[in-house]
Design an enzyme around this catalytic site. Structure first.
Site, short mmCIF file in Angstrom:
data_model
loop_
_atom_site.label_atom_id
_atom_site.label_comp_id
_atom_site.label_asym_id
_atom_site.label_seq_id
_atom_site.Cartn_x
_atom_site.Cartn_y
_atom_site.Cartn_z
NE ARG A 67 -3.94 1.78 2.36
CZ ARG A 67 -5.02 1.72 3.11
NH1 ARG A 67 -5.08 0.86 4.09
NH2 ARG A 67 -6.03 2.52 2.88
CB SER A 76 -1.56 6.02 1.45
OG SER A 76 -2.25 4.88 1.91
CG HIS A 100 3.25 5.44 -5.98
ND1 HIS A 100 2.56 6.13 -5.01
CD2 HIS A 100 2.32 4.72 -6.65
CE1 HIS A 100 1.27 5.82 -5.09
NE2 HIS A 100 1.09 4.99 -6.09
CE1 TYR A 131 -0.27 9.25 -2.56
CE2 TYR A 131 -1.32 7.79 -4.14
CZ TYR A 131 -0.79 8.00 -2.89
OH TYR A 131 -0.76 6.97 -1.98
CG HIS A 155 -1.61 8.70 -9.92
ND1 HIS A 155 -0.42 8.96 -9.29
CD2 HIS A 155 -2.18 7.67 -9.25
CE1 HIS A 155 -0.26 8.12 -8.27
NE2 HIS A 155 -1.32 7.34 -8.22
CD GLU A 176 -3.19 4.33 -7.16
OE1 GLU A 176 -3.72 5.26 -7.78
OE2 GLU A 176 -2.23 4.49 -6.39
NE ARG A 215 -10.00 2.29 -1.01
CZ ARG A 215 -9.44 1.56 -0.08
NH1 ARG A 215 -10.15 0.72 0.62
NH2 ARG A 215 -8.16 1.66 0.16
ZN ZN Z 1 -0.48 3.77 -6.50
#
Ligand code: ZN
Length: 340
Positions: free
Chosen positions: A70, A72, A177, A193, A222, A283, A289
């Protein structure tokens, strides 16, 4: 086949997250920053994947996900180098277990034990361990381990070169990232990000990194941040800085993924950026989500947007499979060994 180049284990079993909290508390109290790791059964891992990523991979019609810890919670700014090192090993080892349980659906990409102010050369050992011993195919490289303060050298600084030398030697790419933001000005996934994606690209324009490392490959996730939307600005800046055309200066080494969560954004990405530079990514179960009320589909169901593009079957095959095999040669080898 359909390869998703951008997936994180956002649904890791809770004992893994609890271990991290204990580690952080121990650090604060001056205690052991590598405490005993809980027993997490194969069934717990299987359940965390089958109910989430695997279900969606099947529903959406993908085949394989390039899977990393993950992002974050890499949180390189937390604690010190020893904290980052211990946490990173636990995270990468957990990814390895997922890959071993689902070898046809996941391949591993590693987190690095970066820490603010610590030489990136200290991350080489973990990259080697993950590639040579765990069979991983790439890494996530944090351009700002401070978590939103940007007080380290730019990615093109010679300080990063020992790490790039090792990447080239191992023939693995890096996804640029960042992780969590500890600067309240920057929302992690909404600002930090996208800032980092855009910032990395501009750093590459300003310097001559790829002249020094013609074989270095970097994925900017992204959708490349704000870059495709502002492509004219970046072409113009390259011209003003007396740099070669972007296609020669940067785009032989830089790739963008398709983690752009609406059709007009994907349309623009493909209109501006050469297909050979775009890798399919979603992603999924990540930053966004929910379900888009305008379409009734999940925002991060990016395969739908690519499917809807008016491009040839050959171009789609490049985006879904061919480009990923080229950018991650070790993935190509794994797939060939599996007869795929
Ligand atoms: Zn990512």
């Amino acid at each position: 086949m359909i390869i998703d180049c951008h997936g994180h284990y956002t649904t890791a079993p809770e004992p893994h997250n609890v271990w991290r909290e204990v580690q952080k508390a121990n650090f604060k109290a001056g205690g052991n920053v590598d405490p005993a790791y809980p027993d997490i059964s194969d069934d717990e891992i299987r359940e965390s994947i089958e109910k989430n990523q695997l279900r969606l991979i099947k529903e959406r019609g993908a085949d394989l996900t390039v899977f990393s810890p993950r992002a974050s919670t890499m949180a390189h700014h937390v604690g010190d180098e020893a904290v980052s090192k211990a946490w990173t090993r636990r995270c990468n080892d957990l990814i390895k277990r997922v890959v071993d349980l689902f070898p046809e659906t996941f391949v591993g990409v590693c987190q690095l034990p970066q820490s603010p102010g610590v030489d990136i050369a200290h991350s080489i050992g973990e990259l080697e361990r993950c590639v040579n011993e765990l069979g991983f195919i790439g890494c996530n490289l944090n351009p700002d381990p401070s978590g939103g303060m940007w007080n380290g050298p730019p990615l093109t600084d010679k300080a990063w070169y020992p790490f790039y030398e090792k990447m080239v030697e191992l023939d693995v790419p890096a996804m640029v990232h960042v992780s969590g933001s500890c600067n309240p000005n920057f929302h992690a996934t909404g600002a930090h990000y996208i800032n980092a994606d855009t910032t990395a690209f501009m750093q590459f324009i300003q310097a001559d990194l790829f002249k020094d490392f013609p074989d270095l490959r970097v994925i900017i996730p992204h959708g490349g941040g704000a870059v495709p939307y502002h492509w004219g600005r970046y072409r113009g800046l390259a011209d003003m800085l007396k740099k070669p055309l972007l296609r020669d200066h940067v785009m032989k080494n830089v790739y963008f993924d398709t983690c752009v969560y609406h059709q007009p954004g994907i349309d623009l990405l493909f209109r501006v950026i050469d297909t050979k530079n775009i890798l399919f990514g979603s992603e999924m179960i990540g930053a966004v989500r929910g379900i888009d009320p305008e379409t009734g589909n999940y925002f991060d169901d990016t395969k739908r947007y690519v499917d809807a593009l008016p491009i040839s079957a050959e171009d789609k095959a490049m985006v879904f499979e061919g480009n990923a095999r080229r950018v991650y040669p070790r993935l190509d080898k794994i797939l060939k060994a599996q007869g795929r």
